[in-house]
Design an enzyme around this catalytic site. Sequence first.
Site, PDB file in Angstrom:
ATOM      1  N   GLU A  24       3.324  17.326  20.806  1.00  0.00           N
ATOM      2  CA  GLU A  24       3.254  16.016  19.959  1.00  0.00           C
ATOM      3  C   GLU A  24       2.140  15.291  19.982  1.00  0.00           C
ATOM      4  OE1 GLU A  24       5.565  17.462  21.726  1.00  0.00           O
ATOM      5  OE2 GLU A  24       7.517  16.773  21.203  1.00  0.00           O
ATOM      6  N   THR A  58       7.991  22.807  18.725  1.00  0.00           N
ATOM      7  CA  THR A  58       8.081  22.599  20.153  1.00  0.00           C
ATOM      8  C   THR A  58       9.424  23.614  20.521  1.00  0.00           C
ATOM      9  OG1 THR A  58       9.540  20.699  20.429  1.00  0.00           O
ATOM     10  CG2 THR A  58       7.133  20.404  20.427  1.00  0.00           C
TER      11      THR A  58
HETATM   12  P1  ADP Z   1       6.459  22.761  25.386  1.00  0.00           P
HETATM   13  O1  ADP Z   1       7.028  21.663  24.460  1.00  0.00           O
HETATM   14  O2  ADP Z   1       6.780  24.073  24.694  1.00  0.00           O
HETATM   15  O3  ADP Z   1       6.713  22.965  26.782  1.00  0.00           O
HETATM   16  P2  ADP Z   1       3.968  21.415  25.399  1.00  0.00           P
HETATM   17  O4  ADP Z   1       2.581  21.753  25.651  1.00  0.00           O
HETATM   18  O5  ADP Z   1       4.218  20.507  24.052  1.00  0.00           O
HETATM   19  O6  ADP Z   1       4.853  22.532  25.190  1.00  0.00           O
HETATM   20  O7  ADP Z   1       4.396  20.871  26.758  1.00  0.00           O
HETATM   21  C1  ADP Z   1       4.080  19.556  27.055  1.00  0.00           C
HETATM   22  C2  ADP Z   1       4.544  19.271  28.464  1.00  0.00           C
HETATM   23  O8  ADP Z   1       3.803  19.965  29.302  1.00  0.00           O
HETATM   24  C3  ADP Z   1       4.179  17.732  28.782  1.00  0.00           C
HETATM   25  O9  ADP Z   1       4.655  16.978  28.273  1.00  0.00           O
HETATM   26  C4  ADP Z   1       4.122  17.972  30.406  1.00  0.00           C
HETATM   27  O10 ADP Z   1       5.315  17.768  31.077  1.00  0.00           O
HETATM   28  C5  ADP Z   1       3.590  19.173  30.559  1.00  0.00           C
HETATM   29  N1  ADP Z   1       2.238  19.280  30.919  1.00  0.00           N
HETATM   30  C6  ADP Z   1       1.128  19.648  30.145  1.00  0.00           C
HETATM   31  N2  ADP Z   1      -0.008  19.542  30.688  1.00  0.00           N
HETATM   32  C7  ADP Z   1       0.253  19.203  31.933  1.00  0.00           C
HETATM   33  C8  ADP Z   1      -0.389  19.127  33.185  1.00  0.00           C
HETATM   34  N3  ADP Z   1      -1.800  19.340  33.104  1.00  0.00           N
HETATM   35  N4  ADP Z   1       0.197  18.918  34.487  1.00  0.00           N
HETATM   36  C9  ADP Z   1       1.500  18.760  34.235  1.00  0.00           C
HETATM   37  N5  ADP Z   1       2.220  18.930  33.361  1.00  0.00           N
HETATM   38  C10 ADP Z   1       1.673  19.279  31.963  1.00  0.00           C
END
Ligand code: ADP
Length: 547
Positions: free
Chosen positions: A331, A185
């Site tokens: 995760e 991440t």
């Molecule tokens: P990174 O950790 O690099 O940001 P992730 O894909 O793991 O990448 O990020 C996950 C986070 O992205 C989630 O916990 C949430 O906060 C946000 N997220 C994912 N999908 C959505 C969505 N459809 N709407 C709002 N927030 C989202």
Amino acid sequence: MLGQMMDRPLLISMIARHAEQWHANREIVSVTADQPRHRYTFREALTRARKLSNALTRGGIKHGERIATLAWNDFRHFEIYYGVSCAGFVCHTINPRLFEDQIAYIANHAQDRWLFLDPAFVPLIETLQPRLPLIEKFVVLTDDAHMPATRLPNAISYEALLAQESGDFDWPDFDENTASSLCYTSGTTGDPKGVLYSHRSTVLHAMSAALPDSMNLSSTQTILAVVPMFHVNAWGLPYLGAMVGAKLVFPGAKMGDPETLQQLIESEGVTFAAGVPTVWQGLIAHLEKSGKRVDSLKRVLSGGSAVPVALMDQMRDKYGVEVVHAWGMTENSPLGTVCSFSPEVHRLPVAQREAQRGKQGRAVFGVEVKIVDENDTALPHDGKAFGALKIRGPWVASGYYKSGDSAAFDRKGWFGTGDVATFDPFGYMQITDRTKDVIKSGGEWISSIELENLAVAHPAVAQAAVIAIAHPKWQERPLLVIVPKPGQKPAREELLNFFVGKVAKWWIPDDVAFVDKLPLTATGKLSKLQLRQQFQDYKLPESTPGR
Ligand code: ADP
């Protein structure tokens, strides 16, 4: 008493064998640096994946060892996914957009032995190479004719590596809980953290993600994967596509180029695409400007951050594309919820049904979700109560790779996502914030995402972000930061008045700041951390409409 069924392990090779046999002639189309359109079939792809398994084995790679990639979405990366994992090695996808220090940290932390890299990243890795002592071999994803001159030690082109190998490799059976792939991440604070997926988690995630109320994929679909293969395994699409036998289209380095995306959609008959909202914003802007169409495209899965309903309307009403909201995270492999309509929601009055699309949707089979208060007590599904979102399931991480950081994992086996959400009586989740982005005003919470979604519906606003500014009386108050549309200069009062009647009066931001662009993270998301730093000395006006 145990059941009397065969105990066949859930391995990624099971997906590969199925695709080789039953979807053998389905196509994979890619854009690469050396070929504007490469096309071949699943059978050819997986034969080459077997060649790669042979090359890695002959190269002395042992069960469980990590092989890194620094690559775009294309057929060679697809082969690496299978050739590495099916042989029992771990495919570690590195995000090339990370800072150099983070790339070096991740490769060393994972103890990657070989690195497969796109030719475009050769200069970057040449600079970093003295800090990557564990990497023994550099495989450049091209053929000898296009191989760049490089001082990387033990560098070889991918095609030269495969040319020496046989396409016969009997992928072995092993424990389904064996690690298959690794993704870090980005970590806005502290070092990046590794999420180590297993064969079992990957297969189960793909099965659930393909279901009709999830991504709704089948062999009749053509999938355009705009989400990078270095970001949570492209949301599982390389596995899903092979499992259901859908045609796969990979845009290579042109992922952020709406012109290429439009051409691929039209020429390959793409029916389904997945990516983050900025991709769809870019595509719409291109379609509007060029007058081009994407008529084959029916459905887009959008996740990673919230999609404004205004964008969904534009895509549907003008281009016939339904944008479906999904929520997930690294995760969680990543899929957790999808906003498909249940029969109850279908029956709602139009306006109410339309509004549901702005929510992140219902849990997919296999992921348990709940919201809790500070005492870890579950909160009601009334559409109002905000709480910390926790998840649990067979494709949710149970810890980070070689890390003592276990703060997010509770004793009852739940993972704290760091998101804040509500659930409505229909079971639809809405992300209202990241725990660290929520605005705490006078002991109550204000959702920055909800304010941002409203702000982008204003005709003069291109992008919006809402952040907390420290306040002597209220603790924090919201500041709206906007990027106006080209040529537009909306007035502060007009923008603030736009919220009146749409949210509680005390939610209305105290002020508006105008910027040319918003800071982004390595995964292309708005970086609230950087934005807060940018505005750390900001003084809010004394009198405000909000209070
Ligand atoms: P990174 O950790 O690099 O940001 P992730 O894909 O793991 O990448 O990020 C996950 C986070 O992205 C989630 O916990 C949430 O906060 C946000 N997220 C994912 N999908 C959505 C969505 N459809 N709407 C709002 N927030 C989202």
